[in-house]
Design an enzyme around this catalytic site. Structure first.
Site, PDB file in Angstrom:
ATOM      1  N   ASP A  39       0.869  -1.179   0.000  1.00 39.74           N
ATOM      2  CA  ASP A  39       0.000   0.000   0.000  1.00 39.74           C
ATOM      3  C   ASP A  39       0.909   1.234   0.000  1.00 39.74           C
ATOM      4  OD1 ASP A  39      -2.207   1.672   0.215  1.00 39.74           O
ATOM      5  OD2 ASP A  39      -2.252   1.571   2.399  1.00 39.74           O
ATOM      6  N   GLU A  79      -2.859  -1.836  -4.690  1.00 40.68           N
ATOM      7  CA  GLU A  79      -4.180  -1.237  -4.911  1.00 40.68           C
ATOM      8  C   GLU A  79      -4.152  -0.327  -6.132  1.00 40.68           C
ATOM      9  OE1 GLU A  79      -6.705   0.188  -1.367  1.00 40.68           O
ATOM     10  OE2 GLU A  79      -6.347   2.027  -2.471  1.00 40.68           O
ATOM     11  N   ASP A  98      -2.011   1.271   7.006  1.00 39.62           N
ATOM     12  CA  ASP A  98      -1.338   0.966   5.743  1.00 39.62           C
ATOM     13  C   ASP A  98      -0.830  -0.484   5.743  1.00 39.62           C
ATOM     14  OD1 ASP A  98      -0.794   4.100   4.847  1.00 39.62           O
ATOM     15  OD2 ASP A  98      -0.670   3.738   6.984  1.00 39.62           O
TER      16      ASP A  98
END
Lengths: 168, 168
Positions: free
Chosen positions: A9, A69, A143
């Site tokens: 992330d 992502e 995160d």
């Protein structure tokens, strides 16, 4: 077949990462953490830190596949540009670290995969990540759990290709 | 004092680079080129190509300092995000290639420094780059002359720090 999957992330100040082991539908937590860079550091030094830290993780765990992502929305072009730098460096670290295949998942797909609801809140994601991986630890950063959620999502979708799963 | 300066003009499809030698106000062309990546390649492979090519240049010429254009404007968040990836990887290559100091110049500052007019057109920049460096060659890509222009701008501004010159 056992597969080591790494989720990332990325962010320009905090980059989360998580490594899991998938044996069929059985998932096992291996390690996770975050790269945090003090705000006073030069931008290029921040990018270097992200790269070196993630290369350190790939060296240690040799993940075969990785997931990240997809960014579908940014407040404005300036923040998108800054985030792009961190994400580019993270992708490069995965590639140079031996992950030939890096997959990208929409945030909705990740939440669906982990919580069962595409609009789930971050704390729900964190709760389910702990439950799925049988963890008692509290994550220092969201995160970190977000990175693990991305890895779990990939484990659940390996082999499938749909419009919200892309090979980067 | 002789200083080797590298200029970079990053893009996700074409990244220009140029290396010059500055001895006081005397500037000498060393080398330049562009990294061009076929559109069909995976995004992470494109980033890897930019990184490897630029690391190859830093290994060959060991530039002490580098300069890159500041991006002040992007059509939208999506294109800013994509460009950010390429720029992040380029910055990392400079840093990992031994350029401790990477400077950022506004496009206006670069044009002012090379052409004398902040709103100069790209072909004027190319013409002046050739004139300043005493070159007869035609650049294959504008990205190549733009990268050299960025290096020339840095050579002309070394040691100064103003609002449009930033250490990245």
């Amino acid at each position: 077949m056992i597969m080591i999957i790494m989720g990332v992330d990325p962010g320009s100040y905090i980059t989360g990462w998580g490594v899991i082991e998938a044996t069929g539908s059985m998932l096992k937590y291996i390690d996770s953490g975050s790269v945090e860079i003090p705000k006073g550091k030069l931008f290029s030094t921040r990018l270097e830190n992200i790269y070196r830290s993630l290369i350190g993780v790939t060296d240690k765990y040799s993940p075969e596949q990785a997931a990240i992502e997809d960014i579908f929305f940014c407040k404005n072009a300036k923040s998108a540009l800054v985030l792009g730098h961190a994400r580019g460096v993270a992708l490069l670290a995965l590639k140079n670290g031996g992950c030939e295949n890096v997959f990208q998942y929409s945030p909705r797909k990740i939440k669906m995969s982990v919580v069962g609801v595409g609009s789930a809140e971050k704390r729900q994601v964190q709760h389910m990540v702990k439950l799925i991986l049988g963890l008692k630890k509290t994550f220092k950063r969201e995160d970190e759990s977000d990175a693990l959620a991305t890895a779990i999502c990939h484990a659940n979708n390996t082999g499938r290709v749909t419009k919200d799963i892309k090979l980067l």
